[in-house]
Scaffold this active site. Structure first.
Site, PDB file in Angstrom:
ATOM      1  N   ASP A 152       0.773  -0.976  -0.086  1.00  0.00           N
ATOM      2  CA  ASP A 152       0.093  -0.004   0.207  1.00  0.00           C
ATOM      3  C   ASP A 152       0.717   1.203  -0.047  1.00  0.00           C
ATOM      4  O   ASP A 152       0.553   2.348  -0.624  1.00  0.00           O
ATOM      5  CB  ASP A 152      -0.910   0.041   1.205  1.00  0.00           C
ATOM      6  CG  ASP A 152      -2.126  -1.129   0.982  1.00  0.00           C
ATOM      7  OD1 ASP A 152      -2.285  -1.354   0.010  1.00  0.00           O
ATOM      8  OD2 ASP A 152      -2.784  -1.433   2.163  1.00  0.00           O
ATOM      9  N   ASP A 210       4.064   1.605  -1.302  1.00  0.00           N
ATOM     10  CA  ASP A 210       4.495   1.987  -2.565  1.00  0.00           C
ATOM     11  C   ASP A 210       3.485   2.088  -3.493  1.00  0.00           C
ATOM     12  O   ASP A 210       3.809   3.002  -4.622  1.00  0.00           O
ATOM     13  CB  ASP A 210       5.255   0.719  -3.065  1.00  0.00           C
ATOM     14  CG  ASP A 210       6.463   0.592  -2.189  1.00  0.00           C
ATOM     15  OD1 ASP A 210       7.128   1.536  -1.632  1.00  0.00           O
ATOM     16  OD2 ASP A 210       6.975  -0.640  -1.991  1.00  0.00           O
ATOM     17  N   GLU A 231      14.693 -10.201  -9.825  1.00  0.00           N
ATOM     18  CA  GLU A 231      14.798 -10.763  -8.492  1.00  0.00           C
ATOM     19  C   GLU A 231      13.432 -10.362  -7.319  1.00  0.00           C
ATOM     20  O   GLU A 231      12.908  -9.313  -7.360  1.00  0.00           O
ATOM     21  CB  GLU A 231      16.088 -10.476  -7.638  1.00  0.00           C
ATOM     22  CG  GLU A 231      16.155  -9.045  -7.559  1.00  0.00           C
ATOM     23  CD  GLU A 231      17.798  -8.481  -6.929  1.00  0.00           C
ATOM     24  OE1 GLU A 231      17.918  -9.115  -5.706  1.00  0.00           O
ATOM     25  OE2 GLU A 231      18.253  -7.767  -7.732  1.00  0.00           O
ATOM     26  N   LYS A 262      11.602  -9.034  -4.229  1.00  0.00           N
ATOM     27  CA  LYS A 262      11.917  -7.925  -3.217  1.00  0.00           C
ATOM     28  C   LYS A 262      11.581  -8.307  -1.991  1.00  0.00           C
ATOM     29  O   LYS A 262      10.291  -8.572  -1.574  1.00  0.00           O
ATOM     30  CB  LYS A 262      11.039  -6.728  -3.690  1.00  0.00           C
ATOM     31  CG  LYS A 262      11.057  -5.398  -2.996  1.00  0.00           C
ATOM     32  CD  LYS A 262      10.378  -4.371  -3.506  1.00  0.00           C
ATOM     33  CE  LYS A 262      10.421  -3.288  -2.586  1.00  0.00           C
ATOM     34  NZ  LYS A 262      10.389  -3.048  -1.156  1.00  0.00           N
ATOM     35  N   ARG A 287      19.511   2.591   6.156  1.00  0.00           N
ATOM     36  CA  ARG A 287      19.125   3.392   5.056  1.00  0.00           C
ATOM     37  C   ARG A 287      18.884   4.890   5.507  1.00  0.00           C
ATOM     38  O   ARG A 287      19.210   5.756   5.307  1.00  0.00           O
ATOM     39  CB  ARG A 287      17.960   3.273   4.174  1.00  0.00           C
ATOM     40  CG  ARG A 287      17.668   4.273   2.964  1.00  0.00           C
ATOM     41  CD  ARG A 287      16.822   3.751   1.940  1.00  0.00           C
ATOM     42  NE  ARG A 287      15.832   3.024   2.318  1.00  0.00           N
ATOM     43  CZ  ARG A 287      14.924   2.222   1.400  1.00  0.00           C
ATOM     44  NH1 ARG A 287      15.420   2.238   0.081  1.00  0.00           N
ATOM     45  NH2 ARG A 287      14.219   1.477   1.573  1.00  0.00           N
ATOM     46  N   GLU A 321      19.171  -6.443   2.048  1.00  0.00           N
ATOM     47  CA  GLU A 321      18.124  -6.512   2.945  1.00  0.00           C
ATOM     48  C   GLU A 321      18.273  -7.470   4.119  1.00  0.00           C
ATOM     49  O   GLU A 321      18.486  -8.596   3.846  1.00  0.00           O
ATOM     50  CB  GLU A 321      17.080  -6.765   2.245  1.00  0.00           C
ATOM     51  CG  GLU A 321      15.715  -6.404   2.850  1.00  0.00           C
ATOM     52  CD  GLU A 321      15.308  -4.963   2.400  1.00  0.00           C
ATOM     53  OE1 GLU A 321      14.382  -4.320   2.781  1.00  0.00           O
ATOM     54  OE2 GLU A 321      16.226  -4.072   1.788  1.00  0.00           O
ATOM     55  N   LYS A 366      15.737  -4.680 -13.055  1.00  0.00           N
ATOM     56  CA  LYS A 366      16.918  -3.546 -13.398  1.00  0.00           C
ATOM     57  C   LYS A 366      17.532  -3.955 -14.717  1.00  0.00           C
ATOM     58  O   LYS A 366      17.638  -4.852 -15.180  1.00  0.00           O
ATOM     59  CB  LYS A 366      17.887  -3.690 -12.292  1.00  0.00           C
ATOM     60  CG  LYS A 366      17.371  -3.742 -10.613  1.00  0.00           C
ATOM     61  CD  LYS A 366      18.395  -4.002  -9.746  1.00  0.00           C
ATOM     62  CE  LYS A 366      18.192  -4.045  -8.392  1.00  0.00           C
ATOM     63  NZ  LYS A 366      19.232  -4.313  -7.217  1.00  0.00           N
ATOM     64  N   CYS A 382     -20.608  26.974   1.295  1.00  0.00           N
ATOM     65  CA  CYS A 382     -19.817  26.419   2.259  1.00  0.00           C
ATOM     66  C   CYS A 382     -19.908  26.198   3.397  1.00  0.00           C
ATOM     67  O   CYS A 382     -20.522  26.970   4.296  1.00  0.00           O
ATOM     68  CB  CYS A 382     -18.397  27.424   2.085  1.00  0.00           C
ATOM     69  SG  CYS A 382     -17.069  27.188   3.225  1.00  0.00           S
ATOM     70  N   CYS A 419     -15.569  27.050  -2.523  1.00  0.00           N
ATOM     71  CA  CYS A 419     -16.106  28.010  -1.634  1.00  0.00           C
ATOM     72  C   CYS A 419     -15.335  29.414  -2.392  1.00  0.00           C
ATOM     73  O   CYS A 419     -14.453  29.537  -2.693  1.00  0.00           O
ATOM     74  CB  CYS A 419     -15.555  27.874  -0.339  1.00  0.00           C
ATOM     75  SG  CYS A 419     -15.730  29.418   0.465  1.00  0.00           S
TER      76      CYS A 419
END
Length: 708
Positions: free
Chosen positions: A45, A47, A126, A128, A149, A184, A300, A429, A447
């Site tokens: 979600d 990403d 590959e 993830k 990171r 990772e 990649k 409004c 508005c």
């Protein structure tokens, strides 16, 4: 909000409102995931949100926000660890969610490189891994540093902890003098289950999932705790190198494998999109039996020379993409529809839902986009959801892929209450009572109250103090709301912020007598405000909150005009649709007629212009410094490219020119210095000739910049 509407159908106002929601939610998700190790939304979600954000920014580049998720990687490092500045930034990946996204990725690469559809192009594919990114630095073959990171530029020093992971070699034979290996850290399903069993036996709190367990284990201040946790590591890339280790991505991975790193065995070379998608489907079928969590497949470009040519965007490489697995759906009851009023006056309907869990996250709100969406039609009047409208009391299907406030995907009419009535979208409004009108061609009702509407005024002030604008420490959204409602220390427009911070005894006393404020916090706020009296031109232009002017377009305007005096003078003289100043504004590459008209109009409207003048009188606006381009022959010149370029793509030519200090324009005017014309040059070449603008071909251009 607008996320049911295709990006191609969004109006600028809808896009601006949605980008604001996306920025807010993604910032919170970054902190929860990267800093707190307690994600509130799934990786898929998250990403997907970034994909939607990037797509909107691509269509509306002038609306890009200063706090755009596209310019951010991860989150700030947590306290308690030493900080490590990455020699090469650790970037994130852009995302694909279906086969068409993958095909578009391939087309964009071929277009950038000038390759045809049938030219050979090989990719690696590959899994993830759903874990925690880690960078390992080796010097002379010795592991000297390991860092998370963090925010992409600065991470946490976890060297002692990384040394406890069996998959990470501490000594490498035959490596370059400097080698940064990236990959990772993760935990297998079996090890995760065993760890939670031990946690339960000791009365400890179980981990929510393997990713949380891996991240929490790696980021222990006591390395012995990490040693007791069964962490693993897959290498997938590299950072700084003192010497190349291969010519291809796959060759580099093979070399890392020979040095003792674990490389994912499902990595494959694919020579076309069909092969990529076949491998994706195969990995998805194996997902449940792999023994560790993955959330997609990464593609990649295999040739490292092509990777270098493709280069990077601000936070992602052009040569890689993550193809994510699908998200989830759920059904729940629509309890109410609320209307929120934004900075530009847009009335945005939000569904209040009976809380329901979707993809591991409890959802209680959903976007309803606009009145057409509620009525069951799109911006062109065509039926959506088979024409089913949305009513309070309906049983609705909620879909979270790509949405920060999830969207309502469908309605179950069989469960609609007998007394449910069509929703009457307000024509006034709800905040100030002014008429809410919908202009022809606009999907949003807005508005008309302007400065008298408290909701708009507050949202404009929140934008003014946002991170990419004035970014005043201690003056955020909550403080803006407090000061706006305060009769003794009111902030009703941006200039009031700076007149507030006069440091006289009366104002200091009034502030420190407020709940939550003391002498020190009041002094700190006044000091922070004073510090922002000196402001870069681009930040000021963005902070003004002019419709259609985002962070990137504010930078374009600042770079072109150089100073507030030049910008203000040109906009004051300009007339929409005519005159030299109008033509100059439109000639800026990236500035279109809609944005140009918005900027000129803002500085011609009496109340708004008066407010801007009061603000600028309080400021020291910094001019744009000329870039250090050495002996560049085109520094400061306005360059236009036209016709077909044969030795580089238009994108490469533009990037090279800007790197040398040139201003690349999309049209020819009397201020153009140089036209680079390839075969097929038409009206621009004729206009340049009429104006006496110097014109050269591509070979002459390459010769001109050859030594720069």
């Amino acid at each position: 909000m607008t996320r049911e509407i295709a990006v191609a159908d969004l109006t600028a106002e809808q896009a601006q409102a949605e980008l604001a929601e996306l920025a807010k939610a993604l910032a919170a998700a970054n902190t929860a995931y990267h800093t707190d190790d307690a994600p509130e939304i799934s990786d898929a979600d998250y990403d997907a949100l970034k994909q939607r954000n990037a797509a909107i920014e691509a269509r509306f580049p002038d609306l890009k926000r200063p706090d755009s998720p596209s310019d951010q990687v991860g989150a700030a490092p947590a306290e308690g660890f030493g900080k490590v500045t990455h020699a090469v930034r650790m970037l994130s990946l852009s995302n694909a969610f279906d086969a068409e996204d993958v095909a578009e990725f391939d087309r964009s690469i071929r277009k950038y490189l000038g390759l045809g559809a049938d030219d050979p192009l090989t990719y690696t594919a590959e899994p993830k891994i759903d874990g925690l990114s880690l960078s390992l630095r080796y010097e002379g073959g010795q592991l000297v540093q390991a860092a998370t990171r963090g925010d992409g530029e600065t991470g946490e020093n976890v060297t002692a902890n990384a040394r406890t992971i069996d998959d990470i070699p501490t000594v490498i034979d035959g490596a370059p003098e400097v080698l940064e290996v990236r990959g990772e850290v993760y935990m297998s399903h079996a090890d995760f289950a065993a760890l939670n069993e031990r946690q339960a036996e000791r009365g400890g709190k179980p981990f929510a999932n393997p990713r949380n367990a891996a991240a929490g284990s790696l980021r222990q201040l006591d390395a012995e705790i990490t040693r007791a946790r069964p962490l693993k590591f897959f290498a997938y890339g590299w950072g700084q190198l003192s010497a190349p280790i291969a010519d291809t991505q796959k060759g580099a991975l093979d070399q890392l494998g020979r040095w003792g790193f674990s490389i994912n065995p499902l990595t494959r070379l694919c020579t076309d999109i069909d092969a990529i998608l076949t491998h994706y489907a195969g990995i998805e079928e194996q997902r449940a039996t792999l023994g560790y969590d993955i959330d997609g497949v990464v593609y990649k470009v295999d040739d490292l020379a092509l990777q270098r040519r493709l280069g990077f965007r601000s936070t992602t490489p052009r040569w890689a993409i993550a193809h994510k697995f699908p998200a989830e759906l759920a059904w729940t009851r629509l309890e109410a529809i609320d209307i929120q009023v934004g900075r530009t006056g847009a009335l945005s309907p939000v569904a209040r839902l009976t809380p329901v869990t979707v993809g591991g996250v409890v959802v209680s709100n959903a976007t309803l986009h606009n009145e057409d969406y509620i009525a069951g039609r799109d911006s062109a009047g065509n039926a959506i959801r088979e024409g089913k409208d949305i009513r309070v009391g309906d049983w609705v299907q909620v879909y979270r892929a790509g949405d920060v406030i999830p969207k309502v995907a469908d309605i179950d009419l069989s469960k609609r209450p007998a007394d449910a009535q069509p929703y009457p979208f307000p024509t006034t409004c709800p905040e100030c009572g002014s008429d809410a009108i919908r202009e022809e061609g606009d999907a949003v009702r807005r508005c008309t109250g302007g400065l008298i509407c408290p909701a708009q005024a507050v949202e404009k002030l929140k934008h003014f103090v946002s991170r990419a604008a004035f970014d005043i420490e201690g003056l955020g959204a909550k403080q803006v709301e407090m000061f706006y409602a305060d009769d003794q220390l009111p902030i009703r427009e941006p200039a009031d912020i700076f007149t507030l911070a006069t440091r006289d005894a009366a104002n200091m006393t009034k502030l420190r007598n407020r709940d939550g404020w003391g002498a020190k916090s009041a002094e700190n706020l006044f000091a922070a405000i004073d510090e922002r009296r000196r402001i870069p031109l681009n930040r000021l232009i963005f902070a003004l909150g002019i419709r259609h002017v985002g962070e990137s377009s504010a930078q374009l305007l600042a770079n072109h005009y150089g100073s507030w005096a030049a910008f203000e003078g040109a906009m004051t003289r300009a007339e929409v649709g005519q005159g030299a100043d109008w033509e100059e504004l439109l000639a800026i590459d990236g500035v279109g007629a809609v944005m140009a008209a918005s900027v000129v109009t803002a500085l011609h409207q009496g109340p708004e212009r008066a407010s801007i003048d009061r603000l600028v009188a309080q400021l020291d606006v910094q001019d744009v410094a000329a870039p250090d381009t050495g002996d560049s022959p085109v520094a400061g010149k306005i360059v236009v490219f036209t016709g077909a370029l044969e030795k580089m793509t238009r994108a490469e030519a533009k990037a090279r020119a800007e790197a040398l200090g040139a201003k690349v324009s999309g049209s020819v005017s009397s201020k153009t210095d140089l036209l680079v014309a390839g075969p097929g040059a038409g009206s621009k070449a004729k206009k340049a000739a009429d104006l006496g603008v110097e014109t050269i071909d591509e070979d002459a251009w390459l010769a001109l910049i050859a030594d720069a």
